[in-house]
Design a protein around this motif. Structure first.
Motif, PDB file in Angstrom:
ATOM      1  N   HIS A   1       0.824  -1.207   0.000  1.00 52.03           N
ATOM      2  CA  HIS A   1       0.000   0.000   0.000  1.00 52.03           C
ATOM      3  C   HIS A   1       0.853   1.250   0.000  1.00 52.03           C
ATOM      4  CE1 HIS A   1      -3.884  -1.860  -0.007  1.00 52.03           C
ATOM      5  NE2 HIS A   1      -3.489  -2.702   0.924  1.00 52.03           N
TER       6      HIS A   1
ATOM      7  N   GLN B   1      -0.677   4.786   0.557  1.00 53.92           N
ATOM      8  CA  GLN B   1      -1.965   4.638  -0.118  1.00 53.92           C
ATOM      9  C   GLN B   1      -2.943   3.973   0.831  1.00 53.92           C
ATOM     10  OE1 GLN B   1      -1.287   2.467  -3.772  1.00 53.92           O
ATOM     11  NE2 GLN B   1      -0.779   4.386  -4.830  1.00 53.92           N
TER      12      GLN B   1
ATOM     13  N   LEU C   1      -9.030   3.876  -0.085  1.00 54.69           N
ATOM     14  CA  LEU C   1      -9.180   4.961  -1.057  1.00 54.69           C
ATOM     15  C   LEU C   1      -8.692   4.591  -2.449  1.00 54.69           C
ATOM     16  CD1 LEU C   1      -8.149   7.943   1.254  1.00 54.69           C
ATOM     17  CD2 LEU C   1     -10.457   7.301   0.543  1.00 54.69           C
ATOM     18  N   THR C   2      -8.493   3.299  -2.663  1.00 58.66           N
ATOM     19  CA  THR C   2      -8.017   2.913  -3.991  1.00 58.66           C
ATOM     20  C   THR C   2      -9.069   3.167  -5.052  1.00 58.66           C
ATOM     21  OG1 THR C   2      -8.652   0.676  -3.433  1.00 58.66           O
ATOM     22  CG2 THR C   2      -6.332   1.226  -3.203  1.00 58.66           C
ATOM     23  N   TYR C   3     -10.333   3.316  -4.629  1.00 57.19           N
ATOM     24  CA  TYR C   3     -11.374   3.635  -5.608  1.00 57.19           C
ATOM     25  C   TYR C   3     -11.083   4.976  -6.275  1.00 57.19           C
ATOM     26  CZ  TYR C   3     -13.346   7.334  -2.808  1.00 57.19           C
ATOM     27  OH  TYR C   3     -13.530   8.497  -2.135  1.00 57.19           O
ATOM     28  N   ARG C   4     -10.251   5.761  -5.627  1.00 55.00           N
ATOM     29  CA  ARG C   4      -9.917   7.051  -6.217  1.00 55.00           C
ATOM     30  C   ARG C   4      -8.875   6.899  -7.323  1.00 55.00           C
ATOM     31  NH1 ARG C   4      -9.181  11.404  -1.264  1.00 55.00           N
ATOM     32  NH2 ARG C   4     -11.380  11.691  -0.758  1.00 55.00           N
ATOM     33  N   LYS C   5      -8.493   5.674  -7.599  1.00 56.06           N
ATOM     34  CA  LYS C   5      -7.450   5.435  -8.580  1.00 56.06           C
ATOM     35  C   LYS C   5      -7.723   6.111  -9.921  1.00 56.06           C
ATOM     36  CE  LYS C   5      -4.160   2.703  -6.740  1.00 56.06           C
ATOM     37  NZ  LYS C   5      -2.834   2.299  -7.181  1.00 56.06           N
TER      38      LYS C   5
ATOM     39  N   ALA D   1      -4.151   6.987  -4.808  1.00 55.02           N
ATOM     40  CA  ALA D   1      -4.971   6.879  -3.599  1.00 55.02           C
ATOM     41  C   ALA D   1      -4.269   7.675  -2.514  1.00 55.02           C
ATOM     42  CB  ALA D   1      -5.083   5.419  -3.164  1.00 55.02           C
TER      43      ALA D   1
END
Lengths: 370, 370, 370, 370
Positions: free
Chosen positions: A24, B79, B83-87, B92
């Motif tokens: 991450h 990261q 918040l990886t959806y913000r990729k 993130a």
């Protein structure tokens, strides 16, 4: 810095990026070009929604959604095409910071009271007879009125009248959502009951830049409704002088106990662009959602012409060049996020210098008609 | 309101949603449950990064990234798994509002100056001999120092010393990005040259709550570096009294010309949790990124135990219950977004009332070791 | 406008003035020349009081005034010779806006607690062992310490030590008096008893520009005592750089929760004029009361030379040209009314341009020795 | 503490006082009883001036004072009987902090422009046709209008009309004078010439709580004249609801760019006391100068009845109990120093609790008639 050079596309670098992703972790050099551009490059795009479409869909919605079936508020909101990537959030907002919608309420319907950490505004497009109740005051709404529901205030709607009412809603939902500051409470018992006389606050502000003495201490909403009749008189007063080169005859609704915009985070304007007026182009950090209250004309946004007429909505995103042309005397209501930009001290403005301040039209927006 | 009833899942409703989507319209009833929850439900999650991993990866990065190959700043950022959806943004961030990273600079390296509309802070974890140059002042960095680079100030780094230096960076990138307020300028000519004596500002603030008279007018950064020696003395002074039940012996770095946090949008703290200290649990709207400067212990975040030791980083997201336990005397540096919450007046705090203020541990975080 | 012409001195005009006086009316043309001068022309004059005289008279006062006989505070105040016209008020103040005094307390004495709408400050000239108690905190006083008692806070003094203590008091009495805002309350029961540990606040601020997290909300007096040791360290830090041309190495005591001056209406400074330093002359709207903490030298005020040595007090009235010369390393404590000028936005500053910035000495002040 | 005991009146004490006086020193114990009273005990007294007298004397003044003879402003000011001790200043003001006057200008006369560090207001009592020119805007004055000239703005008057005009002036002269902050400049060349259209600012604010967008940045006087027609409409709006128990239907004139009182240091009100209204009594730190614009009635101030009718002026000093009774519908204009009290945080208010909130009348004021 906005462009990555060849090295950063090499296998060794891509491997490293992939390697650390499992912990991450991410490489700054990968993120920087997307995050630190020279100037705002919003995902939100310029767009326009036609009143005909909105009206038709709202009417269809009355067939489907009724208070009995749930659906407290019969509102359809504007999804900015550039923000659909936010769908993982479950929705796309209207600008980066604001959500806007059209809402329809039928005679006899009631929207229960609630409160939330977002601030809301309402602009009345069509109809009469419904009220909103805020801080225990029933505020009856008429065309052209501007109403506010700043954060934390209980509010609900009722409609004892006899014709459908349609208004524009605008909230700072995306902003409060993105920082993680959302709080929401339903009112314990349906819709709040009146505690003060109807239309109390607007009747206490019927003239001049004077304030009832009891409102000297700053309040979040000493005045809940800004009547069209008065706003119109203000604009007619302004009209005796030269128009603003960018915005014609424009006023901002203010909180009489602070002198700031009426709503904490959203500024709202009414502006008259007289027939034949062609503004100069400029751009600024803040973004704006326009609603054509009356009239017709077009706006040029980053070179694209958007024709508008009464009832339409359109968006000017952050830092987009824009200018307006009125074909009839046109009243535009608008909501913008300047107060948010000011909170972070990032507001800037730039005049369009080329071509005597007017953009070349490079394209025309084709609205999707129903 | 947070739950949609059966009707909203019906075909007629789904069809309507699909229909209006083609006009870039969305139904409020679909968005509301995700957007207007009772309390903050951030996407950001509690997480912890191990120093060993970070150190190893930074060292590997020195093999790959050199100034000649580009890559101005050798920084690896955190990261947040939530918040990886913000990729789609290309990255993130660490919390909803903040970005944090570890940065390594080797002797002889130079990071050219630039400036931007985001505010940055730096906390020195390890090493010595490098400087940052801000407003024409070369500030030499030592372990435990806290440095600021508020928005709009030119800053670059150089390293005339002889050992690697590692520091933590934290910026409000996600916030400025989400509102569309990003401006960035590279310095015209590499790294800025000194205009005032080295370490000028920190030497002008070597004692007491007194301020050079020339700094009476509010300035964005009258003091650029907060030396560890002084911060430590402050904490030792506090230590004579009872600790704060949630945070032990904690101080906030301030701007001496305003009394506000040193950086406009990010508050930074140093806190000592003495050996054996076990704080009560509470939660608040704002989120925090911790860096264990010295010591070891663990924190319980929403019931999950996160063990930490010197050099580790961890995140407490918005509105998460959290408490800290120190196994050794532990100094935690932290950065939080309280100033952002305050700008929108959404900060709230709640004490954990059950079980005498202590959470039950329901799980243990398993760090990913390199 | 400042001069009345002949007509206004004529009989017809004088008769009219006399006539309307019986109706408690006055002619504007008579008042204007005195009231609306081009620049401040204070009644307050430059003046200097010798420590020897003060010390002798304070000692004599110990023979006469004892706690048993009444006289809560054994204080002798400075009467500005230019303000004796205010005697109908029963007193003359030190400047237009400020009152200053020297106070002596003997071992064993107690000054009961009271509070008032005026703000007070204290600077410790000599002795040790006494305390003041403010907000329930006993603050033991040492030479060089600066203490505050902002408006509305209970405060009293006690002296469990064994040598006389002398300090300077300064309050905004004339200002609060002239606007009619005086409120005063004696403490119900002698001297307030301690509620927090002795010297609590100063021990919580022992290093750096950091603040205990519990003091984030602005407070009127989070820090009650500014210790000499720290102030001195600050000045020694400043001393590495160029002195301020007007004030040498000067710092202002600040409230760590607001960044403003420690006391709401009075700013206080400590400044070092190194041996041989000769400042440039300037003038400003605000007035200043100086106390020579250590050293000797002289100041030139509107052309008159005032020689001073350790312990002396002197006044620079509003808008007076002034410059300082140090014959030894000299520490000057001073109190000024800049915060009052700022409240009315009347502060201005002007550099003395002639003669390379240095005044001609036209006269020498002859102190009245005891 | 307000009373000195016998000891302080003894010879030994009086001798000491006399002794130290030669060194320009005074004993605190002598000053304290006069300076630190429990509550405000202003020197200013309640007083009332009759319109008939004022009018007659102004008319007489037209025979004596003409522009050719000097006397820029034909103004007669109100000398508070309690403030004559201030005569060494050359004048007595109307309250502790404010100066008020009536001014008369004849057709054809011109008062040259000047500016000063005091703030001024004007309320138009009688006549029409004259203008004041402020910031290059000629503002034509009509009965009932309220005008401002905040500190630092050039202003002059001219009268192209054909009937005498009389207005009330009020300035913060005593306050600025007492702190030593007076600056004054005559305009270089008679009266300033127009730079913007006549009545520009009032025409830009003809309706509603909306503001031209160009006035968003706080300005010292975005609106220079508050028209009676609008003020009256505001009060009629208020009249639909319950009156304020102390002040009937009362509004404060505000600066639309700050929400604060229109003038920086003086608040101004218009209030309607409907026929038969009898307010409750209260007192507050701030003082007020009333001008009866229309109507008749009486006020009870500290037990004394003051009868008033159209055109009269009267003063309620600080902290005086007061209540109003209207015999006809009465409009009172008033100016008060609340903004000054707020600057020093000394404003307090107290309701009169005895006798159901109404004072006993113990005396009647006998006006001095001409």
């Amino acid at each position: 810095m906005a462009e990555k050079n060849e090295f950063f596309k090499s296998k060794i670098v891509r491997d490293f990026t992939k390697d650390i992703e499992q912990y991450h972790l991410g490489p700054l050099w990968d993120a920087i070009p997307d995050l630190m551009h020279r100037q705002p490059t919003p995902q939100a795009e310029a767009y326009l929604w036609k009143w005909k479409t909105l009206y038709k869909k709202l009417m269809e919605a009355t067939e489907i959604f009724t208070p009995e079936r749930g659906g407290e508020r019969r509102a359809i909101y504007f999804q900015n095409p550039g923000l659909t990537y936010r769908k993982p959030w479950g929705w796309a907002s209207t600008t980066q910071t604001l959500y806007a919608a059209v809402q329809l309420i039928l005679p006899g319907e009631v929207a229960p009271s609630h409160r939330h950490s977002q601030s809301a505004l309402r602009f009345i497009s069509q109809g009469k007879g419904a009220y909103t109740i805020v801080q225990g005051e029933r505020i009856f709404m008429e065309e052209g009125d501007y109403l506010i529901t700043p954060k934390g205030l209980w509010h609900g709607h009722g409609h004892p009248g006899d014709e459908p009412m349609i208004w524009m809603d605008c909230l700072d939902i995306p902003t409060i959502y993105s920082i993680g500051g959302t709080f929401f409470d339903p009112y314990p018992d349906g819709i709040e009951q009146p505690k003060v006389p109807d239309n109390y606050s607007s009747q206490r502000y019927e003239g001049g830049m004077v304030r009832p003495i009891s409102d000297r201490e700053p309040k979040i909403a000493p005045l809940g409704s800004y009547k069209w009749k008065q706003t119109e008189a203000a604009i007619q007063g302004l009209k005796r002088f030269d128009p603003d080169p960018y915005d014609g005859y424009a006023v901002e609704y203010i909180n009489p106990s602070t002198g700031k915009q009426a709503n904490p985070t959203i500024s709202a304007w009414m502006q008259l662009l007289p027939k034949g007026f062609h503004s100069k182009a400029h751009r600024h950090t803040h973004s704006t959602i326009y609603h054509v209250y009356k009239g017709s004309g077009y706006s040029i946004i980053n070179g694209v012409r958007f024709d508008w007429e009464s009832g339409d909505f359109f968006v000017v995103p952050n830092w987009a060049w824009h200018e307006h042309v009125a074909e009839k005397d046109s009243y535009l209501f608008s909501a913008n996020d300047l107060p948010i930009m000011e909170r972070f001290d990032v507001e800037r403005e730039e005049a369009y210098e080329e071509n005597n301040g007017f953009q070349q039209v490079t394209d025309e927006f084709q609205p999707v008609f129903v």
